[in-house]
Write an enzyme that holds these catalytic residues in place. Structure first.
Site, PDB file in Angstrom:
ATOM      1  N   PRO A 193      21.994  17.088  52.091  1.00  0.00           N
ATOM      2  CA  PRO A 193      21.089  17.181  53.243  1.00  0.00           C
ATOM      3  C   PRO A 193      20.193  18.406  53.210  1.00  0.00           C
ATOM      4  CG  PRO A 193      23.315  17.813  53.887  1.00  0.00           C
ATOM      5  CD  PRO A 193      23.408  17.264  52.491  1.00  0.00           C
ATOM      6  N   TYR A 243      35.989  15.271  42.889  1.00  0.00           N
ATOM      7  CA  TYR A 243      35.600  16.663  43.109  1.00  0.00           C
ATOM      8  C   TYR A 243      36.686  17.569  42.557  1.00  0.00           C
ATOM      9  CZ  TYR A 243      32.274  14.634  46.457  1.00  0.00           C
ATOM     10  OH  TYR A 243      31.284  13.889  47.060  1.00  0.00           O
TER      11      TYR A 243
END
Length: 287
Positions: free
Chosen positions: A198, A52
């Site tokens: 999600p 990341y």
């Protein structure tokens, strides 16, 4: 217990990077603040990865939270290389994975990584070799628990013969349940299932289809989607990510929502009626 049963929603740090999950975000101080706000709000699980940025999110976590509060689980990953914005490629060579662990230890400034994921299984390297070096570093005390990311049921079964799998992180949300078989395996084996994306890369947070149900609940579509996950399975540990403290608190409030079976079905019908999963950011495939 690896994760707190009372605080199942964690924090995903992927959004604390620049466009294409590359380099620094526009407001690094806000990225650091949202991490502090997450811990202040009771979050006990922060998910990150060396890819990341690369390296950006891990550095922010150290800067924001060191010294780390007792009970905080910081999970990181290794095994994906970066070639530019939204570009990712697996590398599972044992010597590279060992370097990934050592550098994450250094960036996070910890003696041991409580949960370390193989970010992606490299098809060019024997799985025994990839997991073997991670298992060796666990034996050395450098890793506490071993996790797997984006795995099939067959890969999970094979890996479980080689290591004690402590967590699985696959894409899963109300519009994308392709990993249902992996989730059911995790339930039977009592393995935490950590769904990434999600909120379908933000699509569920702005879903008109969930809007009416959310309004009836006095909630937001995002809260409804997260509550659905928590009710879907007792091993579910969502990690919604955001660079906004306001959205962080909104997400965490989903833990207070109780859904009936009828509302669960209504959410599924509404969400899947509007989207078939195609609205997600393809870059999330490499989270």
């Amino acid at each position: 217990m690896l994760f707190s049963s009372g605080r199942r929603i964690g924090f995903g740090s992927m959004q604390l990077t620049g466009p294409g999950h590359w380099a620094a975000p526009d407001d690094p101080e806000q990225a650091i603040q949202v991490l502090r706000d997450a811990v202040d709000a009771g979050v006990t699980h922060i998910d990150t990865a060396d890819a990341y940025g690369p390296f950006t999110a891990e550095k922010y976590i150290r800067k924001a939270l060191l010294p780390y509060p007792e009970g905080l689980v910081i999970a990181t990953k290794g095994g994906l290389t970066r070639q530019g914005p939204d570009r990712w490629a697996p590398c599972g060579r044992p010597e590279y994975l060992r370097q990934c662990v050592e550098m994450s230890l250094r960036r996070l400034q910890v003696e041991r990584i409580e949960l370390y994921y193989l970010h992606r299984i490299d098809p060019a390297v024997a799985l025994e070799d990839q997991l073997g070096v991670v298992r060796d570093m666990q034996a050395e005390g450098r890793i506490g628990n071993i996790g797997l990311s984006k795995v099939s049921l067959e890969q999970l079964r094979t890996a479980s013969e080689l290591v004690d799998v402590a967590a699985v992180q696959n894409k899963y949300n109300v519009t994308n349940r392709a990993s249902e078989d992996v989730l059911r395996y995790c339930e039977k084996a009592d393995i935490p299932f950590v769904p990434y994306a999600p909120l379908a890369a933000g699509a569920l947070a702005t879903s008109d289809a969930l809007g009416q149900i959310a309004q009836d609940y006095g909630a937001t579509p995002a809260q409804l989607a997260l509550a659905w996950l928590l009710h879907r399975s007792p091993v579910m540990v969502p990690i919604p990510g955001t660079s906004s403290s306001a959205r962080l608190h909104e997400n965490l409030a989903a833990q207070q929502i109780t859904l009936t079976p009828e509302v669960m079905t209504a959410i599924e019908l509404a969400a899947t009626g509007q989207m078939s999963g195609g609205g997600e950011d393809e870059s999330q495939a490499f989270l």
